[in-house]
Design a protein around this motif. Structure first.
Motif, short mmCIF file in Angstrom:
data_model
loop_
_atom_site.label_atom_id
_atom_site.label_comp_id
_atom_site.label_asym_id
_atom_site.label_seq_id
_atom_site.Cartn_x
_atom_site.Cartn_y
_atom_site.Cartn_z
N LEU A 126 1.20 4.37 9.68
CA LEU A 126 0.50 5.26 8.74
C LEU A 126 -1.01 5.20 8.91
O LEU A 126 -1.69 6.22 8.81
CB LEU A 126 0.90 4.93 7.31
CG LEU A 126 2.34 5.26 6.94
CD1 LEU A 126 2.65 4.76 5.54
CD2 LEU A 126 2.61 6.74 7.08
N THR A 127 -1.56 4.01 9.16
CA THR A 127 -3.01 3.91 9.34
C THR A 127 -3.46 4.57 10.64
O THR A 127 -4.54 5.16 10.69
CB THR A 127 -3.49 2.44 9.32
OG1 THR A 127 -2.80 1.69 10.31
CG2 THR A 127 -3.28 1.82 7.95
N LEU A 131 3.29 0.43 7.84
CA LEU A 131 1.89 0.51 7.40
C LEU A 131 0.95 0.76 8.57
O LEU A 131 0.03 1.59 8.49
CB LEU A 131 1.50 -0.77 6.66
CG LEU A 131 0.07 -0.84 6.16
CD1 LEU A 131 -0.17 0.21 5.08
CD2 LEU A 131 -0.22 -2.23 5.63
N PHE A 132 1.17 0.08 9.68
CA PHE A 132 0.35 0.26 10.88
C PHE A 132 0.45 1.70 11.38
O PHE A 132 -0.56 2.33 11.70
CB PHE A 132 0.78 -0.71 11.97
CG PHE A 132 0.08 -0.49 13.28
CD1 PHE A 132 -1.25 -0.83 13.44
CD2 PHE A 132 0.76 0.06 14.36
CE1 PHE A 132 -1.90 -0.61 14.64
CE2 PHE A 132 0.12 0.28 15.56
CZ PHE A 132 -1.21 -0.06 15.70
N ALA A 163 -3.43 8.23 9.93
CA ALA A 163 -4.62 8.55 9.12
C ALA A 163 -5.87 8.64 9.99
O ALA A 163 -6.74 9.48 9.75
CB ALA A 163 -4.81 7.51 8.02
N ASN A 164 -5.94 7.79 11.00
CA ASN A 164 -7.06 7.84 11.94
C ASN A 164 -7.12 9.18 12.66
O ASN A 164 -8.18 9.80 12.76
CB ASN A 164 -6.90 6.72 12.97
CG ASN A 164 -8.06 5.78 12.99
OD1 ASN A 164 -9.18 6.18 12.80
ND2 ASN A 164 -7.76 4.51 13.22
N TRP A 184 -14.22 2.54 7.74
CA TRP A 184 -13.10 1.91 7.04
C TRP A 184 -11.77 2.50 7.48
O TRP A 184 -10.75 1.82 7.47
CB TRP A 184 -13.27 1.99 5.53
CG TRP A 184 -13.21 3.38 4.96
CD1 TRP A 184 -14.24 4.25 4.80
CD2 TRP A 184 -12.04 4.04 4.47
NE1 TRP A 184 -13.80 5.42 4.24
CE2 TRP A 184 -12.44 5.32 4.02
CE3 TRP A 184 -10.70 3.69 4.35
CZ2 TRP A 184 -11.55 6.23 3.49
CZ3 TRP A 184 -9.82 4.60 3.82
CH2 TRP A 184 -10.24 5.86 3.39
N ILE A 185 -11.76 3.77 7.92
CA ILE A 185 -10.53 4.36 8.46
C ILE A 185 -10.32 3.89 9.89
O ILE A 185 -9.19 3.62 10.31
CB ILE A 185 -10.58 5.90 8.38
CG1 ILE A 185 -10.55 6.35 6.93
CG2 ILE A 185 -9.43 6.53 9.15
CD1 ILE A 185 -10.65 7.83 6.74
N THR A 186 -11.40 3.78 10.63
CA THR A 186 -11.30 3.35 12.03
C THR A 186 -10.76 1.93 12.14
O THR A 186 -9.92 1.65 13.00
CB THR A 186 -12.69 3.42 12.70
OG1 THR A 186 -13.19 4.74 12.56
CG2 THR A 186 -12.61 3.05 14.17
N TYR A 187 -11.22 1.04 11.29
CA TYR A 187 -10.81 -0.36 11.38
C TYR A 187 -9.58 -0.71 10.52
O TYR A 187 -9.11 -1.84 10.55
CB TYR A 187 -11.97 -1.27 10.99
CG TYR A 187 -13.13 -1.16 11.95
CD1 TYR A 187 -12.96 -1.41 13.30
CD2 TYR A 187 -14.39 -0.77 11.50
CE1 TYR A 187 -14.02 -1.28 14.18
CE2 TYR A 187 -15.45 -0.64 12.37
CZ TYR A 187 -15.25 -0.91 13.72
OH TYR A 187 -16.29 -0.79 14.59
N ALA A 188 -9.07 0.25 9.78
CA ALA A 188 -7.91 -0.01 8.92
C ALA A 188 -6.67 -0.49 9.68
O ALA A 188 -5.95 -1.35 9.17
CB ALA A 188 -7.58 1.24 8.10
N PRO A 189 -6.38 -0.01 10.90
CA PRO A 189 -5.18 -0.49 11.59
C PRO A 189 -5.28 -1.93 12.12
O PRO A 189 -4.26 -2.50 12.51
CB PRO A 189 -5.02 0.47 12.77
CG PRO A 189 -5.82 1.67 12.44
CD PRO A 189 -6.93 1.19 11.55
#
Length: 85
Positions: free
Chosen positions: A20-21, A17-18, A24-25, A39-44
């Motif tokens: 993939l995030t 999951l990490f 995505a970044n 929300w994409i920046t802080y997702a990981p």
């Protein structure tokens, strides 16, 4: 399944999951040509925090296992052994 095996499996899935995030970044930065949404920046960060705690647990597990405590005096490192001449 015991606790250690469950945490190990959880750690593996969270690492996926990490990854993939983070991917995505990078994709969001390439597509938007700039800073991606927050929300994409802080997702990981959440998977990273979970990886920290599960990784520390898995790292410390061999040092606190019952088997090591039971047989701790018989297992010595090379530096602890006496050298005979």
């Amino acid at each position: 399944m015991n606790t250690s095996a469950w945490i190990r499996q959880f750690h593996r899935w969270i690492s996926i999951l990490f990854t993939l995030t983070v991917i995505a970044n990078f994709v969001a930065m390439a597509v938007r040509h700039g800073v991606p949404p927050p929300w994409i920046t802080y997702a990981p960060l959440l998977p990273l925090a979970l990886l920290l705690f599960t990784g520390l647990y898995l790292f410390a597990l061999p040092y606190f296992s019952r088997d090591r405590a039971r047989h701790g005096s018989s297992k010595r490192s090379l530096g602890d052994q006496e050298v005979s001449q």
